[in-house]
Write an enzyme that holds these catalytic residues in place. Structure first.
Site, short mmCIF file in Angstrom:
data_model
loop_
_atom_site.label_atom_id
_atom_site.label_comp_id
_atom_site.label_asym_id
_atom_site.label_seq_id
_atom_site.Cartn_x
_atom_site.Cartn_y
_atom_site.Cartn_z
CG PHE A 139 23.38 34.20 24.32
CD1 PHE A 139 23.62 34.97 23.28
CD2 PHE A 139 24.22 33.22 24.29
CE1 PHE A 139 24.56 34.65 22.33
CE2 PHE A 139 24.94 32.72 23.64
CZ PHE A 139 25.22 33.45 22.49
N GLY A 140 19.05 33.42 23.75
CA GLY A 140 17.93 32.08 23.27
C GLY A 140 18.34 32.01 21.68
NE ARG B 73 16.84 33.08 33.10
CZ ARG B 73 17.26 31.88 33.75
NH1 ARG B 73 17.44 32.08 34.97
NH2 ARG B 73 17.62 30.73 33.15
CB THR C 178 13.17 41.52 16.38
OG1 THR C 178 14.05 41.05 17.12
CG2 THR C 178 13.71 42.47 15.36
NE ARG D 256 5.18 38.35 21.84
CZ ARG D 256 5.59 37.75 20.83
NH1 ARG D 256 6.35 38.36 20.05
NH2 ARG D 256 5.22 36.54 20.72
CD GLU E 78 2.68 44.46 17.58
OE1 GLU E 78 3.97 44.16 18.20
OE2 GLU E 78 2.29 43.45 17.09
CG HIS F 113 4.68 41.40 14.98
ND1 HIS F 113 3.88 41.51 16.35
CD2 HIS F 113 5.55 40.41 15.14
CE1 HIS F 113 4.43 40.43 17.11
NE2 HIS F 113 5.34 39.67 16.29
N GLY G 256 8.57 39.93 11.75
CA GLY G 256 9.85 38.96 12.05
C GLY G 256 9.76 37.51 11.29
C1 GLV Z 1 5.82 36.09 16.96
O1 GLV Z 1 6.14 37.39 17.30
C2 GLV Z 1 5.96 34.99 17.42
O2 GLV Z 1 5.83 34.83 18.75
O3 GLV Z 1 6.07 33.87 16.81
C1 GLV Z 2 12.85 31.91 20.30
O1 GLV Z 2 12.46 31.13 19.43
C2 GLV Z 2 14.07 32.10 21.03
O2 GLV Z 2 14.37 31.26 21.81
O3 GLV Z 2 14.80 33.13 20.91
#
Ligand code: GLV
Ligand code: GLV
Length: 329
Positions: free
Chosen positions: A153-154, A176, A241, A243, A272, A290, A292
């Site tokens: 929940f970032g 988390r 989206t 890793r 990857e 990749h 995003g």
């Molecule tokens: C992309 O995957 C990033 O972490 O910026």
């Molecule tokens: C990345 O910027 C995140 O905190 O989700």
């Protein structure tokens, strides 16, 4: 002597021009192998190295490195051994914040594309297999009314929640995973009363769309494994989206083949750019390379932040976006 920057792969403007204003810039003609990059960092010829996710900045490289800082052109930094960098007094910078909305857009694009079978439909039309409107042609899964489970929940998860709420989805989150942490209303802010907190197990079992937004760490490696896939709803969709290695990709192929889950929308892969055998043959997967953060404006902002981080570290200051400020001694 002027400040010297090593750039492993050219970045967009204004990144390179900011570096050029501050010192001498060496841009490598091709992505360096690990041994070559280790030698370059150990040469004493560079003050700061500007890296990409595919550059592995491990303990061995950092032990020999004579650079003051590593500026990673990404928000994530799982390619860098942060503890080793700190131990050697090497600062690390990243590019947070600027790619949040762009990445959440791609998460939503994957939710819509998997749910409504957008890529299968596109292929059908191009291949001349569309023979007219049919009552049961390419029936998909609803997005409105479906339950979206957010692992993490970032910033990016929150931006995805904002979009999903606008689509009428029910939003659950586990802050988390796999461990549990209670998020109070104050931390929830604008989301208080609009999203529901769940344990990781509850999230796995309740989600129609399960979307991953956690950093890659030892705790999240293969967070989604065969056991988790078996506990998801049979009609569920996995969205990644974040890793690749957060998902056991071979187990995912197996689960999709056996119909344990319905579909997957992926922007990242375990190894990857290689794909697990069978992944690309499944019509139920939507696969992106990749991208995003891949908009013109976002990549320029990332380049600006990466350059500002690099210049600050080269001049012996803390970067605007430090990952390990404790390395400055
Ligand atoms: C992309 O995957 C990033 O972490 O910026
Ligand atoms: C990345 O910027 C995140 O905190 O989700």
């Amino acid at each position: 002597m002027s400040t010297r920057f090593l750039v492993t792969t050219a970045i967009p403007d204004p990144g390179l021009s900011l570096l050029e204003e501050a010192g001498t810039v060496t841009v490598l003609p091709a992505p360096p192998g690990h041994t070559h990059l280790t030698q370059l960092c150990a040469s004493g010829d560079y003050d700061v190295v500007l890296t990409q996710l595919r550059d592995t900045i491990n303990a061995e490289l950092l032990a020999e490195a004579k650079v003051k800082g590593v500026s990673n052109y990404a928000v994530g930094y799982n390619n860098i051994d942060i503890d080793a960098a700190t131990a050697h007094g090497i600062l690390v910078g990243n590019t947070p914040g600027v790619l949040t909305d762009a990445t959440a857009d791609v998460a939503l694009a994957l939710i819509l594309a998997t749910g409504r079978r957008v890529v299968e439909g596109d292929r059908m039309v191009r291949e001349g297999r569309f023979t007219g409107w049919e009552p049961e042609l390419l029936l998909g899964r609803d997005v409105t009314g479906a339950t979206l489970g957010l692992a993490g929940f970032g910033r990016i998860a929150r931006a995805t929640a904002r979009r999903a709420l606008a689509f009428g989805m029910t939003v659950l989150f586990a802050p988390r995973p796999p461990s549990h942490r209670v998020v109070g209303d104050e931390e929830l802010g604008e989301f208080a009363g609009r999203v529901t907190q769940a344990t990781w197990d509850e999230l796995v079992e309740a989600s129609d769309y399960l979307s991953l937004h956690v950093p890659l760490t030892e705790a999240t490696h293969h967070l989604v494994d065969a056991d988790v896939l078996a506990r998801m709803k049979p009609g569920a969709v996995l969205i990644n989206t974040a890793r690749g290695p957060i998902v056991d990709e071979r187990a995912l192929v197996q689960a999709l083949r056996e119909g344990q889950i319905a579909a997957a929308g992926l922007d990242v892969y375990e190894d990857e750019p290689r794909l697990a055998p069978g992944l690309a043959e499944l019509p139920s997967t939507v696969l992106l390379p990749h991208v995003g953060s891949a908009t013109v404006a976002v990549r320029a902002e990332m380049a600006r932040l990466a350059a500002l981080n690099a210049v600050a570290m080269a001049e012996g200051r803390l970067p605007p976006h430090p990952v390990n400020p404790e390395a400055a001694r």
